[in-house]
Scaffold this motif. Structure first.
Motif, PDB file in Angstrom:
ATOM      1  N   HIS A 137      43.028  47.699  38.384  1.00 57.84           N
ATOM      2  CA  HIS A 137      42.075  46.493  39.416  1.00 57.84           C
ATOM      3  C   HIS A 137      42.143  47.138  41.026  1.00 57.84           C
ATOM      4  O   HIS A 137      41.448  47.037  41.387  1.00 57.84           O
ATOM      5  CB  HIS A 137      43.260  45.307  39.196  1.00 57.84           C
ATOM      6  CG  HIS A 137      42.833  44.241  39.879  1.00 57.84           C
ATOM      7  ND1 HIS A 137      42.612  43.713  40.949  1.00 57.84           N
ATOM      8  CD2 HIS A 137      42.457  43.238  39.443  1.00 57.84           C
ATOM      9  CE1 HIS A 137      42.347  42.803  41.506  1.00 57.84           C
ATOM     10  NE2 HIS A 137      41.719  42.580  40.136  1.00 57.84           N
ATOM     11  N   PHE A 175      37.905  41.225  40.406  1.00 58.20           N
ATOM     12  CA  PHE A 175      37.256  42.646  39.755  1.00 58.20           C
ATOM     13  C   PHE A 175      37.039  43.861  41.037  1.00 58.20           C
ATOM     14  O   PHE A 175      36.153  44.255  40.688  1.00 58.20           O
ATOM     15  CB  PHE A 175      37.178  43.057  38.917  1.00 58.20           C
ATOM     16  CG  PHE A 175      38.433  42.595  37.744  1.00 58.20           C
ATOM     17  CD1 PHE A 175      38.375  40.961  37.645  1.00 58.20           C
ATOM     18  CD2 PHE A 175      39.016  43.546  37.171  1.00 58.20           C
ATOM     19  CE1 PHE A 175      39.623  40.674  36.760  1.00 58.20           C
ATOM     20  CE2 PHE A 175      40.228  43.143  36.817  1.00 58.20           C
ATOM     21  CZ  PHE A 175      40.184  41.411  36.513  1.00 58.20           C
ATOM     22  N   SER A 182      37.984  47.306  40.948  1.00 62.32           N
ATOM     23  CA  SER A 182      38.434  47.797  39.935  1.00 62.32           C
ATOM     24  C   SER A 182      37.202  49.518  39.567  1.00 62.32           C
ATOM     25  O   SER A 182      36.340  48.985  39.967  1.00 62.32           O
ATOM     26  CB  SER A 182      38.155  46.996  38.863  1.00 62.32           C
ATOM     27  OG  SER A 182      36.917  46.278  38.656  1.00 62.32           O
TER      28      SER A 182
END
Ligand code: ADP
Ligand code: MG
Length: 327
Positions: free
Chosen positions: A154, A178, A181
């Protein structure tokens, strides 16, 4: 050399299955007046109702050009990660995607309880109780374990990116955002992505390889904040915060931690470790003694006939949209 077809060098996914709609978003959704739900550097999140269903959603408007750079592929990656995580009840659901000339609009499941940040810093009576922290932390870890199993890190875990389905009564968590991420793969190293100063792991500051353990550091910081309402490494400025992190300048005998159960402190100690390989994994954390403590007996709640020791913490079928609103 073999490079996975759907994964670019930079750890971004590029295949999505959600259709991108190009007709007018505002023909299908009406803005619910009031404060916007959130705002970042390049995104604003607002509450909308879908006209044909009457259901409420959070629409995340994301600029495609940022600092003169085309970031569409990064947004596609964010969509791909949300798709990959649809089977985890602890990651926010993606309903639809729209695209305009300048923006992408992610229509997300609405998390009515807002950021756990608010409860972290709330006055004592509104703050999380120890058993709340344990229940929510289990959910966070299950969500993160799912992502890690699928090679997603993440990299921006913090109390602003963990939302609640409802705040009173306290609902369940939803992991969002996200935007930073990445996919971690065994054959290429990932460095250089920057999170939010207070929550980043030492390896990020030292430009060392990033791994799933990088998220586990942030889980340690998160646990500290949920338990104490204070940020363990926050200094008076960025420099001081970075120094506190790289020196792991943390005391487990401060006033903040007085009254915190010892297993919880041991849990944090297993994560706030300089060497990434030595940190507990998400799966290991789920087995930690702190999280095995039984939940407190349920208060009698009218019709309630819960046998002692039985809990309702197993997620019921999580349906498409915001539960917990109607109660
Ligand atoms: P950014 O990348 O700008 O940080 P986020 O995805 O974190 O964008 O969204 C910013 C803020 O908007 C969040 O911290 C949260 O307060 C709010 N928000 C985001 N998604 C939702 C959602 N699904 N339901 C309710 N609020 C949300
Ligand atoms: Mg965010």
């Amino acid at each position: 050399q073999v490079v996975e077809a759907n994964q670019s060098r930079s750890g971004l996914l590029s295949d999505i299955r959600t259709p991108i709609k190009t007709d007018a978003f505002h023909d299908h959704y009406s803005l619910i007046p009031g404060r916007e739900l959130g705002r970042g550097k390049f995104a604003v999140v607002k509450k909308y109702v879908e006209k044909c269903t009457g259901k409420v959603y959070a629409a995340k408007f994301m600029r495609k050009r940022r600092k003169g750079q085309d970031c569409r592929l990064e947004i596609i990656h964010e969509i791909a990660v949300l798709e990959l995580a649809t089977s985890s009840p602890w990651v926010v659901d993606l309903h639809e995607v729209y695209e305009t000339a300048s923006e992408m609009i992610l229509v997300l499941e609405f998390a009515a309880g807002g950021e756990i940040f608010n409860q972290c810093v709330a006055e004592r009576d509104e703050a999380f109780k120890p058993e709340d922290v344990r229940r929510l932390m289990r959910q966070i870890l299950e969500g993160i374990a799912y992502l890690h199993k699928n090679s997603v890190v993440h990299l921006d875990l913090k109390p602003q990116n963990i939302l609640l389905t409802s705040d009173s009564p306290l609902g369940d968590i939803k992991i969002v955002d996200f935007g930073l991420s990445r996919m971690v793969s065994s054959n290429q190293e990932l460095r250089e992505i920057m999170g939010t100063p207070e929550y980043v792991a030492p390896e990020i500051l030292n430009y060392e390889p990033i791994s799933t353990a990088t998220d586990m550091w942030s889980i340690g910081v998160l646990a500290y904040m949920m338990l104490t309402g204070t940020s363990p490494f926050l200094g008076d400025d960025k420099q001081e915060t970075f120094l506190n992190i790289s020196q792991i300048n943390i005391s487990y005998s401060t006033e903040e931690l007085q009254g915190i159960e010892q297993p919880a402190i041991d849990f944090m100690k297993s994560l706030l470790i300089k060497e990434p390989q030595q940190r507990a994994t998400a799966e290991e954390c789920l087995q930690h003694p702190w999280l095995q403590l039984p939940p407190p007996p349920k208060e009698a709640e009218g019709a309630g006939d819960t046998a002692s020791g039985q809990t309702c913490s197993v997620p019921l079928t999580i349906s498409e949209s915001g539960e917990g609103e109607q109660g």
